[in-house]
Design an enzyme around this catalytic site. Structure first.
Site, PDB file in Angstrom:
ATOM      1  N   VAL A 184    -148.659   6.906   2.940  1.00 29.77           N
ATOM      2  CA  VAL A 184    -148.467   5.483   2.665  1.00 29.77           C
ATOM      3  C   VAL A 184    -147.332   5.192   1.685  1.00 29.77           C
ATOM      4  O   VAL A 184    -146.931   4.037   1.531  1.00 29.77           O
ATOM      5  CB  VAL A 184    -149.760   4.828   2.112  1.00 29.77           C
ATOM      6  N   TYR A 185    -146.813   6.199   1.005  1.00 25.32           N
ATOM      7  CA  TYR A 185    -145.753   5.926   0.035  1.00 25.32           C
ATOM      8  C   TYR A 185    -144.498   5.433   0.753  1.00 25.32           C
ATOM      9  O   TYR A 185    -143.877   6.159   1.536  1.00 25.32           O
ATOM     10  CB  TYR A 185    -145.420   7.177  -0.778  1.00 25.32           C
TER      11      TYR A 185
END
Length: 323
Positions: free
Chosen positions: A60-61
């Site tokens: 998700v980064y």
């Protein structure tokens, strides 16, 4: 750089792990302070040259772009066999059903996407980013076991949750003969020590390595209490983690640092490295000095009196960092 086993595994990791949330395309996610690829690469190189072999990112980064940037940089600056590469799964990667969570479908889908972005055929540590209350733990643990048996991950780990949830997942794996978690990535620093109540004793009892996130409390432990940064001004999640009374702890860190002739960051990390069961704090770096301080902290020796002064102003608080 010193190296230590990750929990009771045979895996050797550096005492400092480079956290890679700060590397990614800023408009691909909700982290406006992230560095683009050109600005990120020198930090990966600096870490490798300092002896850091442990790198942590997540799908998700910055919408997967952190994995892409870190993967390319590590291919250029290090041998894959020398690197311990970690990523995570759980957060929502796309809208609609099955776009996040820890179902079998989500895990088996996301590991392949992460491997593609990282440019590798396996990760060394595959971690669940949070607990998923909507999926049976047996489904999650069997899927993670299958990821390991398929050769796509060497070990599995977990991140912030309640100790009873972590224990339940470990028990499910042990009962069925599946792969157990080797690590716990939890929220732990001088401003947040609630993990000392249950999670850290559980990890010590079960031989689980502890790799704390936010070891410098989103930078609060590295600067005067009233000072701000570009990240602190826009980090809505970070604003929920700490409280005004923590000012006294920050002042104690600064005082001990001045006496030792080192930076506050080195003192805060040295305290964390001294805590039983802590394997490797996950340190983010957006300036070269951030990494230099982290590496130097490994050699800082604190006295019992130093630690008493650093700890004496802490007060109990509610859970922060997970729901």
């Amino acid at each position: 750089m010193d190296y230590v086993k990750l929990g009771t595994t045979g895996l050797d990791v550096s005492r400092i792990c480079l956290g890679c949330m700060s590397y990614g395309i800023a408009d691909r996610g909700n982290h406006s302070w992230t560095l683009d690829e050109e600005a990120s690469r020198p930090f990966v190189r600096q870490a490798v040259e300092a002896g850091i072999n442990f790198f942590d990112t997540a799908n998700v980064y910055s919408d997967g772009t952190s994995e892409e940037i870190v993967g390319r940089a590590l291919r250029d600056f290090a041998s894959r066999d020398d690197i311990v590469l970690a990523t995570k799964v759980h957060g929502r990667m796309r809208p609609g059903p099955n776009g996040g969570g820890l179902s079998r479908k989500a895990i088996l889908t996301e590991i392949d996407h992460s491997l593609r972005r990282l440019g590798t055929d396996h990760v060394d540590l595959y971690q669940i980013h949070r607990f998923d209350p909507h999926t049976p733990v047996e489904e999650t643990m069997e899927a993670l076991h299958d990821v390991v048996k398929a050769g796509k991950a060497r070990y599995i780990g977990a991140s912030s949750m309640y100790a009873w949830q972590f224990s339940k997942m470990q028990y499910a794996a042990e009962r069925h003969g599946w792969t157990r978690f080797a690590s716990m990535q939890d929220h732990y620093n001088l401003l947040y020590r609630e993990e000392e109540r249950e999670m850290l004793p559980l990890c010590a009892d079960q031989g689980v390595g502890v790799i704390p996130w936010s070891p410098l409390a989103r930078g609060r432990l590295t600067r005067p209490w009233d000072a701000t940064s570009a990240r602190s001004e826009t980090d809505e999640f970070g604003k929920t983690l700490y409280q005004d009374g923590d000012r006294h702890i920050v002042e104690a860190v600064a005082a001990v640092a001045a006496e030792h002739g080192v930076s506050p960051a080195q003192i805060a990390l040295a305290w964390l490295l001294r805590q039983p069961g802590v394997t490797a704090p996950i340190v983010g770096a957006t300036k070269q000095q951030h990494l230099a301080d982290a590496v130097a902290a490994v050699a800082v020796e604190l006295s019992d009196d130093d630690c008493r002064r650093l700890e004496e102003h802490y007060s109990p608080r509610g859970i922060a960092g997970h729901a």
